[in-house]
Scaffold this motif. Structure first.
Motif, short mmCIF file in Angstrom:
data_model
loop_
_atom_site.label_atom_id
_atom_site.label_comp_id
_atom_site.label_asym_id
_atom_site.label_seq_id
_atom_site.Cartn_x
_atom_site.Cartn_y
_atom_site.Cartn_z
N ASP A 171 43.96 43.56 51.78
CA ASP A 171 43.37 44.97 52.04
C ASP A 171 42.03 45.10 51.46
O ASP A 171 41.85 46.10 50.81
N GLY A 172 41.26 44.10 51.84
CA GLY A 172 39.85 44.23 51.50
C GLY A 172 39.13 43.86 50.18
O GLY A 172 38.17 44.11 49.55
N VAL A 173 40.32 43.81 49.23
CA VAL A 173 40.19 43.36 47.87
C VAL A 173 40.24 41.80 47.66
O VAL A 173 41.14 41.14 47.92
N LYS A 174 39.19 41.28 47.17
CA LYS A 174 39.09 39.73 46.85
C LYS A 174 39.43 39.43 45.36
O LYS A 174 38.97 40.13 44.48
N THR A 175 40.36 38.60 45.17
CA THR A 175 40.83 38.23 43.84
C THR A 175 40.35 36.68 43.67
O THR A 175 40.55 36.11 44.65
N THR A 176 40.32 36.32 42.56
CA THR A 176 39.88 34.66 42.12
C THR A 176 40.84 34.32 41.14
O THR A 176 41.15 35.39 40.26
N LYS A 177 41.09 33.06 41.22
CA LYS A 177 41.92 32.19 40.19
C LYS A 177 41.59 30.93 40.13
O LYS A 177 41.34 30.25 41.10
N ARG A 178 41.64 30.47 39.00
CA ARG A 178 41.32 28.91 38.41
C ARG A 178 42.60 28.44 38.10
O ARG A 178 43.38 28.88 37.20
N ILE A 179 43.14 27.24 38.65
CA ILE A 179 44.25 26.73 38.71
C ILE A 179 44.08 25.24 38.03
O ILE A 179 42.99 24.55 38.52
N ASP A 180 44.74 24.71 36.97
CA ASP A 180 44.73 23.47 36.26
C ASP A 180 45.53 22.69 36.98
O ASP A 180 46.92 22.66 36.65
N LEU A 181 45.53 21.75 37.97
CA LEU A 181 46.27 20.79 38.29
C LEU A 181 46.73 19.48 37.70
O LEU A 181 47.58 18.72 38.10
N THR A 182 46.37 19.50 36.61
CA THR A 182 46.50 18.49 35.59
C THR A 182 47.79 18.91 34.77
O THR A 182 48.15 17.84 33.70
N THR A 183 48.21 20.01 34.60
CA THR A 183 49.57 20.57 33.92
C THR A 183 50.40 21.19 35.04
O THR A 183 50.20 21.05 35.83
N ASP A 184 51.48 21.54 34.47
CA ASP A 184 52.66 21.89 35.28
C ASP A 184 52.37 23.49 35.58
O ASP A 184 53.20 24.28 36.30
N GLU A 185 51.35 24.05 35.53
CA GLU A 185 50.88 25.37 35.60
C GLU A 185 51.19 25.94 37.01
O GLU A 185 51.75 26.94 37.16
N LEU A 186 50.75 25.07 37.97
CA LEU A 186 51.11 25.51 39.26
C LEU A 186 52.33 25.84 39.68
O LEU A 186 52.75 26.74 40.46
N PHE A 187 53.40 25.19 39.22
CA PHE A 187 54.83 25.23 39.51
C PHE A 187 55.43 26.59 39.29
O PHE A 187 56.55 27.08 39.59
N THR A 188 54.82 27.53 38.33
CA THR A 188 55.25 28.76 37.90
C THR A 188 54.11 29.54 38.19
O THR A 188 54.32 30.76 37.62
N PRO A 190 52.30 32.27 41.06
CA PRO A 190 52.58 32.98 42.20
C PRO A 190 51.37 32.37 43.11
O PRO A 190 51.69 32.57 44.61
N ASN A 191 50.53 31.56 42.97
CA ASN A 191 49.82 30.98 44.09
C ASN A 191 49.96 29.61 44.39
O ASN A 191 49.30 28.84 45.19
N TYR A 192 51.22 29.16 44.10
CA TYR A 192 51.63 28.00 44.50
C TYR A 192 52.05 27.73 46.17
O TYR A 192 51.50 27.06 46.68
N TYR A 193 52.32 29.05 46.75
CA TYR A 193 52.29 29.07 48.18
C TYR A 193 51.05 30.02 48.44
O TYR A 193 50.66 31.02 47.75
N LEU A 194 49.98 29.34 49.45
CA LEU A 194 48.90 30.00 49.57
C LEU A 194 49.09 31.16 50.79
O LEU A 194 50.33 31.15 51.76
N LYS A 195 48.27 32.21 50.88
CA LYS A 195 48.43 33.35 51.73
C LYS A 195 47.26 32.98 52.96
O LYS A 195 46.40 32.42 52.64
N SER A 196 47.54 33.79 54.23
CA SER A 196 46.79 33.52 55.00
C SER A 196 45.44 33.75 55.06
O SER A 196 45.06 34.97 53.86
N ASN A 197 44.41 33.16 55.32
CA ASN A 197 42.89 33.42 54.83
C ASN A 197 42.53 32.93 53.29
O ASN A 197 41.30 33.15 53.12
N ASP A 198 43.38 32.37 52.58
CA ASP A 198 42.84 31.80 51.38
C ASP A 198 41.71 30.69 51.46
O ASP A 198 41.82 29.90 52.37
N ILE A 199 41.18 30.69 50.57
CA ILE A 199 39.95 29.54 50.18
C ILE A 199 40.08 28.88 49.16
O ILE A 199 40.36 29.70 47.84
N VAL A 200 40.30 27.59 49.32
CA VAL A 200 40.49 26.61 48.09
C VAL A 200 39.25 25.68 47.75
O VAL A 200 38.72 25.12 48.71
N TYR A 201 38.44 26.20 46.72
CA TYR A 201 37.48 25.40 46.40
C TYR A 201 37.54 24.41 45.35
O TYR A 201 37.91 24.90 44.17
#
Length: 236
Positions: A171-188, A190-201
């Motif tokens: 809804d026009g609001v951009k949010t950012t998140k940093r994710i550590d893939l060397t741990t199990d953080e991703l599995f818990t 809410p960003n495990y599944y991406l949404k439309s127009n998400d950008i992964v850098y």
């Protein structure tokens, strides 16, 4: 090794499904395919014209082709045959499907209509230190962060696996998140599944930056040293 591998020290484990709904709300500029079927095939066909008026996403000779479907305009509306303007932005696909079905029945336009709503432009972008950075269209409308990285050919050896940057917009609001893939953080997360127009850098690590930035400097130093050596030998 821990800097270049995923999920270090993660053995056999079980993670419960994340409670947050996976179905995002519709937003402005989303393009939808809305198909209607009924016992009366001919009567239902008039509601499916927008899905056939132009070709699917693509390009010919470098020029983009028009896209079929219903575009949610800047006011959040779509124009649907015989129903008119529908405020689609802010609804889920399920909400929109139920609304159109109800209107078709109330207006006695169709008998026992079946409405299906799908995205035509569900896409995610993967950029940075991956082997195949690109924008990927997801026909299934469901993709995990790991699957998106797989579509991009996985991260290179120079990627920061403990600092993957995710940009989302709602809804026009951009949010950012940093994710550590060397741990199990991703599995818990809410960003495990991406949404439309998400950008992964995927950011480069210090080794890549140092290698890229220092090469011209060292090249200049080496040339200068060789020049001084040649001058010294000549003078001797």
């Amino acid at each position: 090794m821990k800097k270049v591998t995923y999920f270090n020290d993660l053995g056999d484990a079980q993670f419960e499904e994340i409670g947050e709904t996976l179905e995002p709300v519709l937003q402005k500029n989303d393009i939808l395919s809305i198909t209607v079927s009924s016992l009366n095939v001919e009567a239902a066909e008039m509601f499916n014209v927008a899905n056939k008026t132009s070709t699917l996403n693509g390009a010919t000779n470098g020029r983009p082709l028009p896209t079929s479907g219903y575009l949610i305009d800047q006011d959040g509306n779509i124009q649907f045959p015989f129903i008119g303007s529908i405020m689609a932005a802010g609804l889920t696909k399920k909400d929109l499907r139920q609304y159109i079905t109800k209107e078709l029945i109330i207006r006695k336009l169709l008998l026992e209509p079946i409405v299906d709503v799908r995205y035509l432009n569900f896409k995610v972008s993967v950029l940075g230190e991956v082997n195949n950075p690109s924008v990927f269209t997801i026909p299934s409308e469901k993709v995990t962060l790991l699957e998106a990285l797989g579509l991009a050919g996985d991260m290179t050896i120079y990627a920061q696996r403990d600092n993957v940057f995710l940009i989302s917009e709602n809804d026009g609001v951009k949010t950012t998140k940093r994710i550590d893939l060397t741990t199990d953080e991703l599995f818990t997360s809410p960003n495990y599944y991406l949404k439309s127009n998400d950008i992964v850098y995927v950011q480069p690590n210090k080794r890549k930056v140092r290698t890229t930035s220092n090469t011209p400097q060292w090249f200049t130093v080496i040339l200068s040293s060789l020049s001084l050596a040649i001058i010294a030998i000549t003078n001797l």
